[in-house]
Scaffold this active site. Structure first.
Site, PDB file in Angstrom:
ATOM      1  N   SER A 113       4.271   0.968 -12.637  1.00  0.00           N
ATOM      2  CA  SER A 113       3.547   2.126 -12.123  1.00  0.00           C
ATOM      3  C   SER A 113       4.368   3.409 -12.157  1.00  0.00           C
ATOM      4  O   SER A 113       4.796   3.843 -13.204  1.00  0.00           O
ATOM      5  CB  SER A 113       3.059   1.806 -10.710  1.00  0.00           C
ATOM      6  OG  SER A 113       2.232   2.820 -10.246  1.00  0.00           O
ATOM      7  N   HIS A 114       4.633   3.957 -10.996  1.00  0.00           N
ATOM      8  CA  HIS A 114       5.296   5.259 -10.871  1.00  0.00           C
ATOM      9  C   HIS A 114       6.814   5.135 -10.834  1.00  0.00           C
ATOM     10  O   HIS A 114       7.504   6.137 -10.730  1.00  0.00           O
ATOM     11  CB  HIS A 114       4.813   5.921  -9.584  1.00  0.00           C
ATOM     12  CG  HIS A 114       4.935   4.994  -8.412  1.00  0.00           C
ATOM     13  ND1 HIS A 114       4.078   3.922  -8.239  1.00  0.00           N
ATOM     14  CD2 HIS A 114       5.823   4.928  -7.410  1.00  0.00           C
ATOM     15  CE1 HIS A 114       4.445   3.248  -7.166  1.00  0.00           C
ATOM     16  NE2 HIS A 114       5.491   3.830  -6.640  1.00  0.00           N
ATOM     17  N   LYS A 126       1.613  -7.750 -13.646  1.00  0.00           N
ATOM     18  CA  LYS A 126       0.673  -8.288 -12.663  1.00  0.00           C
ATOM     19  C   LYS A 126      -0.513  -8.932 -13.357  1.00  0.00           C
ATOM     20  O   LYS A 126      -0.865  -8.588 -14.493  1.00  0.00           O
ATOM     21  CB  LYS A 126       0.222  -7.223 -11.674  1.00  0.00           C
ATOM     22  CG  LYS A 126      -0.652  -6.150 -12.233  1.00  0.00           C
ATOM     23  CD  LYS A 126      -1.091  -5.241 -11.090  1.00  0.00           C
ATOM     24  CE  LYS A 126      -1.883  -4.081 -11.614  1.00  0.00           C
ATOM     25  NZ  LYS A 126      -2.378  -3.215 -10.564  1.00  0.00           N
ATOM     26  N   ASP A 279       1.399   4.415 -15.280  1.00  0.00           N
ATOM     27  CA  ASP A 279       0.341   3.559 -15.828  1.00  0.00           C
ATOM     28  C   ASP A 279      -1.057   4.150 -15.650  1.00  0.00           C
ATOM     29  O   ASP A 279      -2.053   3.466 -15.899  1.00  0.00           O
ATOM     30  CB  ASP A 279       0.402   2.161 -15.198  1.00  0.00           C
ATOM     31  CG  ASP A 279       0.203   2.195 -13.699  1.00  0.00           C
ATOM     32  OD1 ASP A 279       0.553   3.216 -13.082  1.00  0.00           O
ATOM     33  OD2 ASP A 279      -0.306   1.216 -13.137  1.00  0.00           O
ATOM     34  N   ASP A 281      -2.901   5.153 -13.055  1.00  0.00           N
ATOM     35  CA  ASP A 281      -3.855   4.915 -11.976  1.00  0.00           C
ATOM     36  C   ASP A 281      -3.730   5.934 -10.844  1.00  0.00           C
ATOM     37  O   ASP A 281      -4.640   6.075 -10.037  1.00  0.00           O
ATOM     38  CB  ASP A 281      -3.760   3.464 -11.444  1.00  0.00           C
ATOM     39  CG  ASP A 281      -2.380   3.075 -10.979  1.00  0.00           C
ATOM     40  OD1 ASP A 281      -1.458   3.902 -11.087  1.00  0.00           O
ATOM     41  OD2 ASP A 281      -2.223   1.931 -10.505  1.00  0.00           O
ATOM     42  N   THR A 344      -2.448  -1.477   2.860  1.00  0.00           N
ATOM     43  CA  THR A 344      -2.003  -0.740   1.681  1.00  0.00           C
ATOM     44  C   THR A 344      -2.035  -1.626   0.430  1.00  0.00           C
ATOM     45  O   THR A 344      -1.601  -2.770   0.470  1.00  0.00           O
ATOM     46  CB  THR A 344      -0.570  -0.231   1.926  1.00  0.00           C
ATOM     47  OG1 THR A 344      -0.610   0.671   3.032  1.00  0.00           O
ATOM     48  CG2 THR A 344      -0.002   0.467   0.720  1.00  0.00           C
ATOM     49  N   LYS A 376      -7.365   1.748  -9.054  1.00  0.00           N
ATOM     50  CA  LYS A 376      -7.474   3.188  -8.886  1.00  0.00           C
ATOM     51  C   LYS A 376      -7.390   3.823 -10.269  1.00  0.00           C
ATOM     52  O   LYS A 376      -6.887   3.198 -11.205  1.00  0.00           O
ATOM     53  CB  LYS A 376      -6.406   3.713  -7.950  1.00  0.00           C
ATOM     54  CG  LYS A 376      -4.992   3.349  -8.311  1.00  0.00           C
ATOM     55  CD  LYS A 376      -4.063   3.679  -7.146  1.00  0.00           C
ATOM     56  CE  LYS A 376      -2.642   3.302  -7.465  1.00  0.00           C
ATOM     57  NZ  LYS A 376      -2.088   2.335  -6.540  1.00  0.00           N
TER      58      LYS A 376
END
Ligand code: G1P
Ligand code: ZN
Length: 543
Positions: A113-114, A126, A279, A281, A344, A376
């Site tokens: 991701s980030h 994942k 990624d 999202d 979360t 998301k």
């Protein structure tokens, strides 16, 4: 081509966190590490024989090698077909769209991701379920158990598949189908939004800047914003995905997208700015001289979704992660629809979306999305903003002022203490947890605690239970502080402190959020002693 069965031993800590398994890239690159985890997934959700999978990643360092390994393992495990993005690329929302559109039996997404990429950065993987969303904890827990007992994995001895050309290749008994990573996603966006109206907006001279942060959204944003909607060439910057994201930190917030922020707050600012993460999202929304917090963006999008054709019939409900501000709840109340606060992580929205209880979901961490996929979706949020701006024809600053005048403003900020000592951070949380029963009624720095608890959640659809999901310190309707430890970091611990304060009076809604939140921030500090206990005078990042 022969199938090889390789003997292996378990690695410690192959436990999926908030969003999949994350570790340093070098950890993933050591022999058997990726293979063990992938075989554990196949063993848990399989047998894979005869099944189809979607596969793609955000293009970070080791993406291509990992894709080739997974293809050979899928073939050795006798998958019928693997649908993979060209060059091994698929943004996370696009992967979710492909799983749903092609009805594959789930998919594997390679991303951290980030988190920064590169050989010294982070990598991740994942598994997403056939509905398109991240696997729920019942599955990730079973995968983790399997990683602890694994003794062998299967892999086909074969040469690499050419991923640069669309089409089908036979790999053992498996068909590898390379697809355009953008097409299915772009068609979905066209079905949801009024592309004519947005095209008209750009034709009228409306200017925007989209910072793809050298990450996976570049090709998507160019194809949709520039090639389809007529935004001028150059609207999308940092558009070519790079294995190390150009050395940057691909997290779309005012700190890591500082260049975009500077432009948006300059005399030459375009009307609208946006950025997305590694990624694709996450999203950041900025108007000229106006930063929109993710919590506010969620509320504005929910309040105005009906302006886009895909949501013209209204929305069923809104879900937010618990630490996200209560602004979305105010919109739900006004619309007369259900509002949910979940732990979360996007995986907790899946059941509510599948059951049709909610249409729009969001997290304070720059994630917004809807029932169109089960992740998301950064570009989706940008397009919904463009759609509402095309209809309303007013600046972003005015959209916010109108929204706050109607609903009140929830001043909001998250303070992160990154890579702190794990024992110290866990000790802080444990001591605070132990003190919770005695906190209600206590006054700190001029604020009175009305409620204090450790958030636990029972999924209203499937009854599953999640505990220890963040400590809430509530100061009546006025303010709130939430503390939790990150589940996505790879070094030490990261403490997140979420602060908010409600201001119903439009005359007092124009303050700097850090100033407006100083009192609640001080109260949390007094209560927990973060600075002393973690040895940090100030947070590393304030978003
Ligand atoms: C963070 C965010 C969370 C988000 C996740 C994946 O997790 O806080 O909202 O779903 O990244 O993007 P955390 O590091 O806080 O566990
Ligand atoms: Zn992401």
């Amino acid at each position: 081509m022969t199938v090889k069965t390789i003997a292996t031993t378990p690695f410690d800590g192959q436990k999926p966190g908030t969003s999949g398994l994350r570790a340093k890239t070098r950890v993933f690159m050591q022999p058997h590490y990726l293979e063990n985890f992938v075989q554990a997934v196949f063993d848990t959700v399989g047998p894979l024989k005869g099944k189809t999978l979607t596969l793609g990643g955000d293009g970070r360092y080791f993406n291509t090698e990992a894709i080739q390994t997974i293809l050979k393992m899928a073939a050795a495990n006798e998958a019928a077909r693997v649908v993979v993005g060209r060059d091994g690329l698929l943004s996370t929302p696009a992967a979710s769209a492909v799983i749903r559109n092609r009805k594959t039996d789930g998919g594997l997404i390679l991303s951290a991701s980030h988190n920064p990429g590169g050989e010294d950065g982070d990598f991740g993987i994942k598994y997403n379920i056939p509905a398109g969303g991240p696997a729920p904890e019942s599955i990730t827990g079973a995968i983790h158990v399997r990683t602890g007992e694994i003794s062998e994995y299967r892999i086909l001895e074969a040469s690499d598949v050419n991923l640069s050309v669309e089409g089908e290749t036979q790999l053992g008994s498996t068909i590898v189908e390379v697809i355009d990573p953008v097409a299915i996603y772009a068609e979905l966006m066209r079905a949801l939004f009024d592309f004519e109206a947005i095209r008209g907006l750009f034709a009228s001279g409306f200017r925007m800047r989209f910072d793809a942060m050298h990450a996976v959204t570049g090709p998507y944003a160019r194809a949709i914003l520039e090639d389809t909607l007529g935004a001028p060439a150059g609207t999308v910057i940092n558009a070519v995905p790079l294995p190390d994201f150009g050395g940057g930190h691909p997290d779309p917030n005012p700190v890591y997208a500082a260049g975009l922020m500077a432009e948006m707050f300059s005399d030459a600012a375009p009307e609208f700015g946006a950025a997305s993460d590694g990624d694709g999202d996450r999203n950041m929304i900025v108007g000229r001289n106006t930063y929109v917090t993710p919590s506010d963006s969620l509320a504005v999008l929910a309040a105005n979704a009906h302006l886009a054709p895909g949501y013209a019939g209204g929305i069923a409900g809104i879900a937010r992660s618990m630490p996200t501000s209560r602004a979305a709840d105010r919109v739900a109340a006004k619309l007369g629809v259900e509002a949910f606060a979940t732990p979360t992580g996007w995986k907790f929205f899946g059941t509510l979306l599948d059951a049709g209880r909610v249409t729009i979901c969001g997290e304070e961490s720059a994630g917004t999305g809807s029932n169109h996929v089960r992740e998301k979706d950064g570009l989706w949020a940008v397009l919904l903003w463009l759609n509402l701006l095309a209809v309303k024809k007013i600046p972003v600053a005015d959209v916010m002022a109108e929204h706050w005048a109607t609903y009140g403003r929830d001043y909001y900020s998250r303070h992160d203490y990154e890579e702190v000592d794990k024992t110290a951070a866990e000790g802080l949380m444990d001591d605070l947890r132990a003190a919770l029963p005695d906190l209600a009624g206590r006054e700190i720095d001029g604020l009175t605690i009305t409620e204090a608890d450790d958030f636990a959640y029972t999924d209203p659809v499937d009854g599953s239970r999640a505990e220890k999901q963040g400590i809430r310190i509530v100061f009546g309707d006025a303010a709130r502080g939430v503390l939790r430890l990150s589940g996505t970091g790879t070094v030490g611990a990261t403490l997140r402190v979420y602060l908010e304060r409600f201001e119903p009076d439009p005359a007092k809604q124009g303050d700097d959020p850090q100033v407006a939140l100083a009192q609640v921030s001080a109260a949390v500090q007094t209560l927990t002693g973060i600075s002393d206990r973690l040895g940090r005078a100030t947070p590393d990042v304030r978003t």
